[in-house]
Design a protein around this motif. Structure first.
Motif, PDB file in Angstrom:
ATOM      1  N   HIS A 164       0.826  -1.204   0.000  1.00 42.94           N
ATOM      2  CA  HIS A 164       0.000   0.000   0.000  1.00 42.94           C
ATOM      3  C   HIS A 164       0.864   1.260   0.000  1.00 42.94           C
ATOM      4  O   HIS A 164       0.458   2.291  -0.541  1.00 42.94           O
ATOM      5  N   GLN A 165       2.049   1.168   0.566  1.00 41.12           N
ATOM      6  CA  GLN A 165       2.915   2.336   0.667  1.00 41.12           C
ATOM      7  C   GLN A 165       3.825   2.508  -0.545  1.00 41.12           C
ATOM      8  O   GLN A 165       4.059   3.634  -0.995  1.00 41.12           O
ATOM      9  N   HIS A 166       4.332   1.401  -1.117  1.00 39.58           N
ATOM     10  CA  HIS A 166       5.381   1.501  -2.129  1.00 39.58           C
ATOM     11  C   HIS A 166       4.960   1.088  -3.532  1.00 39.58           C
ATOM     12  O   HIS A 166       5.652   1.440  -4.491  1.00 39.58           O
ATOM     13  N   ASN A 167       3.894   0.322  -3.691  1.00 36.68           N
ATOM     14  CA  ASN A 167       3.536  -0.171  -5.011  1.00 36.68           C
ATOM     15  C   ASN A 167       2.837   0.916  -5.819  1.00 36.68           C
ATOM     16  O   ASN A 167       1.764   1.406  -5.440  1.00 36.68           O
ATOM     17  N   GLU A 168       3.437   1.301  -6.932  1.00 41.29           N
ATOM     18  CA  GLU A 168       2.910   2.399  -7.744  1.00 41.29           C
ATOM     19  C   GLU A 168       1.593   2.038  -8.414  1.00 41.29           C
ATOM     20  O   GLU A 168       0.749   2.917  -8.640  1.00 41.29           O
ATOM     21  N   LEU A 169       1.379   0.774  -8.749  1.00 44.09           N
ATOM     22  CA  LEU A 169       0.114   0.372  -9.359  1.00 44.09           C
ATOM     23  C   LEU A 169      -1.029   0.494  -8.372  1.00 44.09           C
ATOM     24  O   LEU A 169      -2.116   0.983  -8.716  1.00 44.09           O
ATOM     25  N   VAL A 170      -0.802   0.071  -7.135  1.00 48.08           N
ATOM     26  CA  VAL A 170      -1.838   0.196  -6.105  1.00 48.08           C
ATOM     27  C   VAL A 170      -2.179   1.662  -5.883  1.00 48.08           C
ATOM     28  O   VAL A 170      -3.360   2.031  -5.780  1.00 48.08           O
ATOM     29  N   GLN A 171      -1.175   2.508  -5.833  1.00 43.37           N
ATOM     30  CA  GLN A 171      -1.420   3.939  -5.639  1.00 43.37           C
ATOM     31  C   GLN A 171      -2.147   4.539  -6.835  1.00 43.37           C
ATOM     32  O   GLN A 171      -3.014   5.408  -6.674  1.00 43.37           O
ATOM     33  N   LEU A 172      -1.803   4.064  -8.036  1.00 43.57           N
ATOM     34  CA  LEU A 172      -2.494   4.541  -9.241  1.00 43.57           C
ATOM     35  C   LEU A 172      -3.966   4.167  -9.202  1.00 43.57           C
ATOM     36  O   LEU A 172      -4.841   4.993  -9.486  1.00 43.57           O
ATOM     37  N   PHE A 173      -4.255   2.919  -8.824  1.00 45.23           N
ATOM     38  CA  PHE A 173      -5.645   2.475  -8.770  1.00 45.23           C
ATOM     39  C   PHE A 173      -6.431   3.235  -7.704  1.00 45.23           C
ATOM     40  O   PHE A 173      -7.600   3.571  -7.898  1.00 45.23           O
ATOM     41  N   LYS A 174      -5.802   3.506  -6.579  1.00 43.52           N
ATOM     42  CA  LYS A 174      -6.485   4.245  -5.520  1.00 43.52           C
ATOM     43  C   LYS A 174      -6.828   5.664  -5.979  1.00 43.52           C
ATOM     44  O   LYS A 174      -7.936   6.160  -5.726  1.00 43.52           O
ATOM     45  N   THR A 175      -5.867   6.320  -6.634  1.00 43.30           N
ATOM     46  CA  THR A 175      -6.103   7.678  -7.116  1.00 43.30           C
ATOM     47  C   THR A 175      -7.205   7.703  -8.159  1.00 43.30           C
ATOM     48  O   THR A 175      -8.103   8.554  -8.127  1.00 43.30           O
ATOM     49  N   THR A 251       4.984  -9.625  -5.009  1.00 40.19           N
ATOM     50  CA  THR A 251       6.083  -9.799  -4.057  1.00 40.19           C
ATOM     51  C   THR A 251       7.438  -9.718  -4.755  1.00 40.19           C
ATOM     52  O   THR A 251       8.449  -9.415  -4.119  1.00 40.19           O
ATOM     53  N   LEU A 252       7.481  -9.989  -6.046  1.00 49.56           N
ATOM     54  CA  LEU A 252       8.715  -9.833  -6.821  1.00 49.56           C
ATOM     55  C   LEU A 252       8.841  -8.416  -7.346  1.00 49.56           C
ATOM     56  O   LEU A 252       9.893  -7.788  -7.232  1.00 49.56           O
ATOM     57  N   HIS A 253       7.754  -7.882  -7.909  1.00 51.79           N
ATOM     58  CA  HIS A 253       7.735  -6.500  -8.407  1.00 51.79           C
ATOM     59  C   HIS A 253       7.037  -5.632  -7.355  1.00 51.79           C
ATOM     60  O   HIS A 253       5.962  -5.082  -7.596  1.00 51.79           O
ATOM     61  N   TRP A 254       7.673  -5.503  -6.196  1.00 53.46           N
ATOM     62  CA  TRP A 254       7.041  -4.855  -5.047  1.00 53.46           C
ATOM     63  C   TRP A 254       6.738  -3.384  -5.287  1.00 53.46           C
ATOM     64  O   TRP A 254       5.812  -2.824  -4.700  1.00 53.46           O
ATOM     65  N   ASN A 255       7.501  -2.733  -6.176  1.00 49.37           N
ATOM     66  CA  ASN A 255       7.279  -1.314  -6.426  1.00 49.37           C
ATOM     67  C   ASN A 255       6.307  -1.060  -7.571  1.00 49.37           C
ATOM     68  O   ASN A 255       5.934   0.085  -7.832  1.00 49.37           O
ATOM     69  N   GLY A 256       5.884  -2.107  -8.262  1.00 52.48           N
ATOM     70  CA  GLY A 256       4.928  -1.946  -9.351  1.00 52.48           C
ATOM     71  C   GLY A 256       5.478  -1.285 -10.583  1.00 52.48           C
ATOM     72  O   GLY A 256       4.714  -0.790 -11.420  1.00 52.48           O
ATOM     73  N   HIS A 257       6.804  -1.268 -10.734  1.00 58.00           N
ATOM     74  CA  HIS A 257       7.399  -0.618 -11.900  1.00 58.00           C
ATOM     75  C   HIS A 257       7.107  -1.394 -13.172  1.00 58.00           C
ATOM     76  O   HIS A 257       6.824  -2.596 -13.144  1.00 58.00           O
TER      77      HIS A 257
END
Length: 271
Positions: A164-175, A251-257
């Motif tokens: 929730h803090q570091h994954n850019e995809l999760v943050q994108l979906f939330k926004t 868990t492998l691509h934890w940052n969602g890059h």
């Protein structure tokens, strides 16, 4: 043995039909080990493709992967179940053979990933990406704990906070979720989008046949991912989409890059 590689037979002992030697040829650019008969530039196009430096994951994932504590050993022994608790797309195949006596199955044919809507239909359970939008940390964690029988609640809780803090995809979906006014609107993740901060021409498609790829099947178009706020339809994610791996293996691509977005460089200058 002519064209034997295109018609593999598991009953044949191929070792008795010849020896191709050791992988003792080292590329001067990327230090890849190759056989003597392989083309010089097949690994990195003679230095034009350079893999990005590995970015160490933040805690607690760093310790779970690289240490030898009881928690780390438990995480690594059940890493597939831990990943399944956070994957955003479902896993499938064109043909799955299940054993009626064993809790195992075999996969034949092409595998694929499916993406659903951000929210479930009324009275339906949250699944995959939808779990990230439950809205309550404890309820979200409870749902994740039901996915794997060998996962530990404490580890899942820490990983949940990390993504929730570091994954850019999760943050994108939330926004995007906050900006969707109704269920009729949708989110489009473009397959050809240039990564932030990069020049678009660095990611142009190659104009000469320096790199070749063999794709089996008809699903080779680089299609966009279209997510709805609430919808009962599932969408197949293209294998060539830049988010294909990040959605399935968080868990492998934890940052969602982005994946598949390695620009070509000038070997003499490194830029």
């Amino acid at each position: 043995m002519f064209r034997a590689a295109f018609d593999y037979d598991p009953s044949i002992d191929y070792n008795v039909h010849g020896y191709i030697g050791m992988m003792d040829v080292i590329c001067s650019h990327c230090e890849a080990a190759k056989f003597s008969g392989e083309t010089a530039g097949m690994c990195c196009v003679n230095g034009k493709v350079k893999l990005p430096e590995f970015e160490p994951p933040p805690e607690p994932l760093q310790s779970l992967i690289f240490e030898t504590s009881p928690e780390s050993k438990h995480f690594l022994n059940h890493i597939q179940e831990n990943n399944s608790s956070f994957q955003m797309t479902s896993f499938g195949a064109t043909k799955i053979i299940r054993d009626q006596f064993m809790p195992t199955f075999k996969i034949q044919g092409q595998i694929y990933h499916l993406a659903g809507s951000l929210l479930p239909l009324p009275d339906a359970n949250h699944q995959f990406l939808q779990i990230y939008f439950i809205g309550d940390k404890n309820r979200e964690l409870n749902q994740r704990c039901t996915i794997g029988s060998h996962t530990k609640r404490e580890i899942l809780c820490e990983l949940q906070d990390l993504l929730h803090q570091h994954n850019e995809l999760v943050q994108l979906f939330k926004t995007a979720m906050d900006r969707l006014p109704s269920d009729n609107h949708r989110i489009v993740i473009r397959a050809d989008k240039t990564p932030t901060g990069e020049h678009s021409r660095r990611f142009n498609a190659p104009t000469i046949d320096e790199v070749a790829i063999v794709i089996v099947g008809d699903h080779f178009q680089s299609q966009n991912i279209i997510l709805h706020r609430r919808n009962e339809q599932l969408q197949r994610v293209s294998e060539l989409h830049r988010c294909y791996d990040a959605l399935q293996y968080p868990t492998l691509h934890w940052n969602g890059h982005d994946g598949y977005s390695i620009p070509m460089i000038n070997p003499s200058t490194g830029t």
